[in-house]
Design an enzyme around this catalytic site. Sequence first.
Site, PDB file in Angstrom:
ATOM      1  N   HIS A 253      47.872  55.046  78.378  1.00  0.00           N
ATOM      2  CA  HIS A 253      48.580  53.814  78.743  1.00  0.00           C
ATOM      3  C   HIS A 253      50.072  54.105  78.793  1.00  0.00           C
ATOM      4  O   HIS A 253      50.595  54.860  77.968  1.00  0.00           O
ATOM      5  CB  HIS A 253      48.294  52.704  77.728  1.00  0.00           C
ATOM      6  CG  HIS A 253      48.733  51.341  78.177  1.00  0.00           C
ATOM      7  ND1 HIS A 253      50.023  50.886  78.020  1.00  0.00           N
ATOM      8  CD2 HIS A 253      48.046  50.344  78.789  1.00  0.00           C
ATOM      9  CE1 HIS A 253      50.104  49.657  78.508  1.00  0.00           C
ATOM     10  NE2 HIS A 253      48.937  49.307  78.981  1.00  0.00           N
ATOM     11  N   GLU A 308      41.640  48.607  79.779  1.00  0.00           N
ATOM     12  CA  GLU A 308      40.831  48.584  80.996  1.00  0.00           C
ATOM     13  C   GLU A 308      39.426  49.126  80.761  1.00  0.00           C
ATOM     14  O   GLU A 308      38.474  48.701  81.410  1.00  0.00           O
ATOM     15  CB  GLU A 308      41.523  49.362  82.120  1.00  0.00           C
ATOM     16  CG  GLU A 308      42.704  48.631  82.719  1.00  0.00           C
ATOM     17  CD  GLU A 308      43.178  49.260  84.004  1.00  0.00           C
ATOM     18  OE1 GLU A 308      42.644  50.324  84.385  1.00  0.00           O
ATOM     19  OE2 GLU A 308      44.081  48.692  84.638  1.00  0.00           O
TER      20      GLU A 308
END
Length: 363
Positions: A253, A308
């Site tokens: 991320h 996600e």
Amino acid sequence: MPKVTGLEGVVAAETNIGLVDGEKGHLVYRGYWAKDLALGYDFEAVAYLLLNGTLPNESELDSFTKALSSNRELPAHVKAIIDLLPAEMEMMSVIRTAISSMGDSFTQWPPTIDQAIRIISILPTIIAYRYHQTANTAFVAPNPSLGHVANYLYMLTGKEPNTAHVRALNAYFILTMEHGMNAGTFAARTIISTQSEIASAISGAVGAMKGPLHGGAPSEVIQMLNEIGDISNAEAWMRDVLSSGGRLMGFGHRVYKTRDPRAVALREVTSHLIGEDPWFNFAFEVENTAIRLLEEYKPGRRLYTNVEFYAAAVLSAVEMPTELFTATFTASRVVGWTSHLLEQVAINRIFRPQSIYTGEMPE
């Protein structure tokens, strides 16, 4: 002079709505760990917290829940506009157009919490109405007896949803409601700072979310999981990707350099659902294998599971159509957007950053 791009690291506002600390893996909503809220509360209570600053008591929660339920109906003119839109127009563009068409309902400035509730309530109905229109199926009207998240699933399927699915999607909605000064929030706060109305500010945020660098859906994670197919194939499949320099979708991320707290919370929520949906067990095993292989192939890179990955697991389990992934993310994030708009107008000063001219000067 160093090149200045993206405003990265530039402080644009003070806020008491949310904290994102990527180094420590912290996500805080109004003084509460977002993870704890996702594990212990429903959508309505956390939405109330973000909008009002405190968790609701029983009476406040009841009133807020009823307000959300009573604002779900689409005006006739919005239905008519959606009916006229081209079939190939994507969902996010439809949402933007529908919200814009309601501008006359939101002309009051500064915006009010009632306006925020109206937009939060109606966005899932816009999505469901357009979904059924393009699928040539009958629109399913909102069910006032169901909570916000359960009603969203009900409008899409026409069936009262599985309790386990509601719990998982409820956690997803809570964990994606707010995430600091992201592109959508910044766009919304910039627009409202000009004293434009709330519909324009939310339309701008939707436009930002539409871009794949901001609202990119976890469809690539689902594609990866589908290609793996079975846990017995996971290690060989991922070794092949990593050996060829490829990426494992759902890991790493830009902000979080430790475990994404949203992924941690979704993992905990879904861990209780393994016996109720085999998809979650598969996702757990793939995650464990991926973390081990990433440390082997890319030691020290701190590539952990991001939101996600588990968003993909949740959205697949509830059988959410892939074309609705970003729209569903938007139906959650609109709570954070409207909270920021209410905060902005309370201390308003128009956003007017400077730029550095790099062109030539006239002689």
